[in-house]
Design a protein around this motif. Structure first.
Motif, short mmCIF file in Angstrom:
data_model
loop_
_atom_site.label_atom_id
_atom_site.label_comp_id
_atom_site.label_asym_id
_atom_site.label_seq_id
_atom_site.Cartn_x
_atom_site.Cartn_y
_atom_site.Cartn_z
N SER A 140 0.71 -1.09 -0.03
CA SER A 140 0.17 -0.02 -0.16
C SER A 140 1.00 1.21 0.06
O SER A 140 1.87 1.19 0.33
CB SER A 140 -0.72 0.12 1.21
OG SER A 140 -0.30 0.05 2.44
N CYS A 159 -3.64 -1.15 3.89
CA CYS A 159 -4.03 0.36 3.29
C CYS A 159 -3.71 1.52 4.04
O CYS A 159 -3.46 1.41 5.21
CB CYS A 159 -5.53 0.39 3.33
SG CYS A 159 -6.62 1.63 2.75
N HIS A 204 -3.76 6.02 4.48
CA HIS A 204 -4.42 7.28 4.20
C HIS A 204 -3.94 8.34 5.08
O HIS A 204 -3.80 8.13 6.13
CB HIS A 204 -5.98 7.52 4.08
CG HIS A 204 -6.54 6.33 3.21
ND1 HIS A 204 -6.58 6.61 1.86
CD2 HIS A 204 -7.56 5.46 3.28
CE1 HIS A 204 -7.12 5.64 1.31
NE2 HIS A 204 -7.75 4.93 2.21
N SER A 214 -9.24 -3.05 3.94
CA SER A 214 -9.19 -1.64 3.40
C SER A 214 -10.13 -0.90 4.30
O SER A 214 -10.85 -1.25 5.12
CB SER A 214 -9.55 -1.43 2.06
OG SER A 214 -10.65 -1.97 1.89
N ASP A 221 -11.97 3.38 4.63
CA ASP A 221 -12.06 5.12 4.21
C ASP A 221 -12.68 5.86 5.08
O ASP A 221 -13.42 5.22 5.90
CB ASP A 221 -12.56 4.99 2.69
CG ASP A 221 -12.54 6.04 1.94
OD1 ASP A 221 -11.77 7.08 2.47
OD2 ASP A 221 -13.42 6.65 1.08
N ALA A 223 -14.68 5.65 10.22
CA ALA A 223 -14.18 5.12 9.13
C ALA A 223 -14.96 3.74 8.93
O ALA A 223 -15.50 3.17 9.71
CB ALA A 223 -12.77 4.90 9.04
N THR A 258 -11.97 -3.60 -1.20
CA THR A 258 -11.82 -2.38 -1.02
C THR A 258 -13.37 -1.92 -0.87
O THR A 258 -14.14 -2.22 -1.37
CB THR A 258 -11.42 -1.54 -2.51
OG1 THR A 258 -12.31 -1.78 -3.48
CG2 THR A 258 -9.97 -2.14 -2.82
N HIS A 260 -14.96 2.45 -0.52
CA HIS A 260 -14.79 3.67 -0.97
C HIS A 260 -15.98 4.55 -0.44
O HIS A 260 -17.04 4.26 -0.84
CB HIS A 260 -14.25 3.87 -2.25
CG HIS A 260 -13.86 5.33 -2.63
ND1 HIS A 260 -14.18 6.07 -3.77
CD2 HIS A 260 -12.61 6.02 -2.15
CE1 HIS A 260 -13.57 7.10 -3.70
NE2 HIS A 260 -12.60 7.16 -2.72
N LYS A 300 -21.65 11.60 2.06
CA LYS A 300 -20.71 10.78 2.89
C LYS A 300 -21.30 9.36 3.40
O LYS A 300 -20.79 8.51 3.97
CB LYS A 300 -19.74 11.52 3.93
CG LYS A 300 -19.08 12.64 3.61
CD LYS A 300 -17.79 11.86 3.13
CE LYS A 300 -16.89 13.02 2.48
NZ LYS A 300 -15.51 12.53 2.01
N PHE A 305 -21.32 4.55 0.60
CA PHE A 305 -19.84 3.72 0.37
C PHE A 305 -20.20 2.84 -0.48
O PHE A 305 -21.20 2.03 -0.82
CB PHE A 305 -19.17 3.22 1.63
CG PHE A 305 -20.02 2.33 2.39
CD1 PHE A 305 -19.45 0.88 2.05
CD2 PHE A 305 -20.98 2.14 3.35
CE1 PHE A 305 -19.78 -0.32 2.61
CE2 PHE A 305 -21.59 1.13 3.74
CZ PHE A 305 -21.00 -0.17 3.33
N SER A 354 -10.71 -3.86 -7.52
CA SER A 354 -11.15 -2.56 -6.75
C SER A 354 -12.37 -1.82 -7.51
O SER A 354 -12.28 -1.98 -8.59
CB SER A 354 -9.68 -1.56 -6.51
OG SER A 354 -9.32 -1.25 -7.92
N TYR A 366 -13.77 2.55 -7.28
CA TYR A 366 -13.67 3.82 -6.80
C TYR A 366 -14.48 4.89 -7.25
O TYR A 366 -15.12 4.89 -8.31
CB TYR A 366 -12.26 4.37 -6.55
CG TYR A 366 -11.36 3.43 -6.06
CD1 TYR A 366 -11.26 3.81 -4.83
CD2 TYR A 366 -10.37 2.56 -6.80
CE1 TYR A 366 -10.30 2.80 -3.87
CE2 TYR A 366 -9.31 1.98 -6.05
CZ TYR A 366 -9.25 2.08 -4.56
OH TYR A 366 -8.41 1.28 -3.99
#
Length: 364
Positions: free
Chosen positions: A164, A210, A212, A251, A253, A262, A296, A298, A304, A307, A343, A345
């Motif tokens: 990652s 993963c 971020h 993973s 986000d 998250a 994954t 996202h 928000k 997902f 994946s 996104y």
């Protein structure tokens, strides 16, 4: 012919059997086998077998496990074996917070301080949000075509396979974080041309799946391993532990701009909601979304609460507000994948599109 009472199929079958028998008889396989056996026996008769001497050193080098015999080890030095890079060389990382001390701290402490100081300094600078429009595709293609890979832009950042990566959002300095399969995180200040621009930290025991940088505070680097989610806080020089589980994380986000919550995906298909503000190390909610595997997750860039989850051949959109332990239904399913989806996104500005990468060699 004496077989008139048989059907046409049975007569044809009997004819094939008879012809096959005649064919194999013409080959005289039994005679060839007998000749080969005779030749082999004749050659072996001339071979004299010598008694193999017993090696005394085999008995002396033989070792028994003192642990299995429940015997205290003697003060005898063990035979040295060639060093191999493996998980057994790295002890399990303890629970709880860990100091942000690199592996080579004893030798290059001043360079490490310089790297962490750079990370802290560029995190205090606010990015210019004036130009957030979609770039012109022609100008973007020209920019890509003019890029070159030079030798000074290649660096061994971690010791094992990179699993990652994360790039600091700073516009002045390029700071890259890379996580490998042994749980190491390498920080590389690409703008620093010296050899001391990269250092390795060990916050995890398993591969880093993963990573971020926090969107509201880039001084925080969140990293997800198979069993734990940690936050590297450069202002306090510590890797905090946010969540721990026996299940394999894949993973994650952020669900909010302040990065306090998250959504975390599991290799076995489930997803979990994690809140960094709670003291517990367990997720707030674990939900079965009907996937065999979730690679994954996202979050929608604008709304928000939505997902995206991808894994196996499934790509679905869910509403986190309606997640429950079992019986979850997706808001939308993106069909057409015939093989494993690596994946998926949302588009970064509007979220009105989804891109998927599939093992059938298709981008959708």
């Amino acid at each position: 012919d004496g077989y008139s009472h048989l059907s046409a199929y049975e007569r044809k079958r009997l004819k094939n059997i008879t012809e096959n028998a005649k064919f194999f008889a013409a080959l005289k396989l039994h005679e060839s086998a007998a000749r080969l056996n005779q030749i082999a026996t004749k050659r072996q008769s001339h071979v004299t077998k010598r008694r193999k001497p017993k090696k005394v050193e085999d008995e002396t080098a033989r070792r028994r496990s003192m642990r299995l015999l429940r015997v205290e080890p003697l003060d005898i030095p063990l035979l040295e074996t060639p060093a191999q890079l493996g998980a057994e060389e790295y002890p399990q990382v303890p629970f709880g917070p860990l100091p942000m001390v690199p592996e080579d701290q004893a030798e290059n402490s001043k360079w490490t301080e310089a790297l962490l100081g750079t990370w802290m300094r560029i995190s205090e600078l606010k990015a210019d949000d004036a130009d957030q429009d979609t770039p012109d595709i022609k100008r973007y293609q020209e920019s890509l075509s003019s890029m070159v890979l030079s030798e000074e832009n290649i660096r061994k950042v971690v010791k094992a396979r990179v699993c990652s990566m994360a790039i600091h959002p700073s516009e002045s300095t390029i700071l890259v974080a890379a996580g490998d399969k042994w749980g190491h995180i390498g920080l590389w200040n690409v703008s620093c041309r010296s050899e001391e621009g990269a250092h390795i930290f060990i916050p995890h025991s398993f591969q880093v799946n993963c990573m971020h940088f926090s969107p509201c505070n880039p001084a925080h680097l969140l990293s997800l391993s198979n069993d734990t989610l940690r936050c590297g806080d450069v202002t306090r020089a510590v890797f905090d532990e946010i969540c721990r589980s026996e299940e394999n994380f894949s993973s994650f986000d952020f669900l909010e701009e302040n990065a306090s919550t998250a959504i975390v995906g599991h290799w076995d298909g489930d997803v979990a909601v994690v809140d960094r503000r709670t003291p517990e190390m367990s997720p707030e909610l674990s939900a079965d979304i009907g996937f065999r595997r979730t690679r994954t997750v996202h979050v929608h860039p604008v709304n928000k609460q939505y997902f995206l989850a991808a894994g196996s051949v499934d790509v679905c959109v869910f509403d986190v507000r309606y997640l429950k332990a079992k019986g979850n239904q997706p808001l939308s399913s993106l069909a057409g994948h015939t093989k494993s989806v690596a994946s998926a996104y949302f588009s970064p500005v509007t979220g009105s599109r989804v891109v998927t990468v599939c093992a059938d060699d298709m981008l959708r």
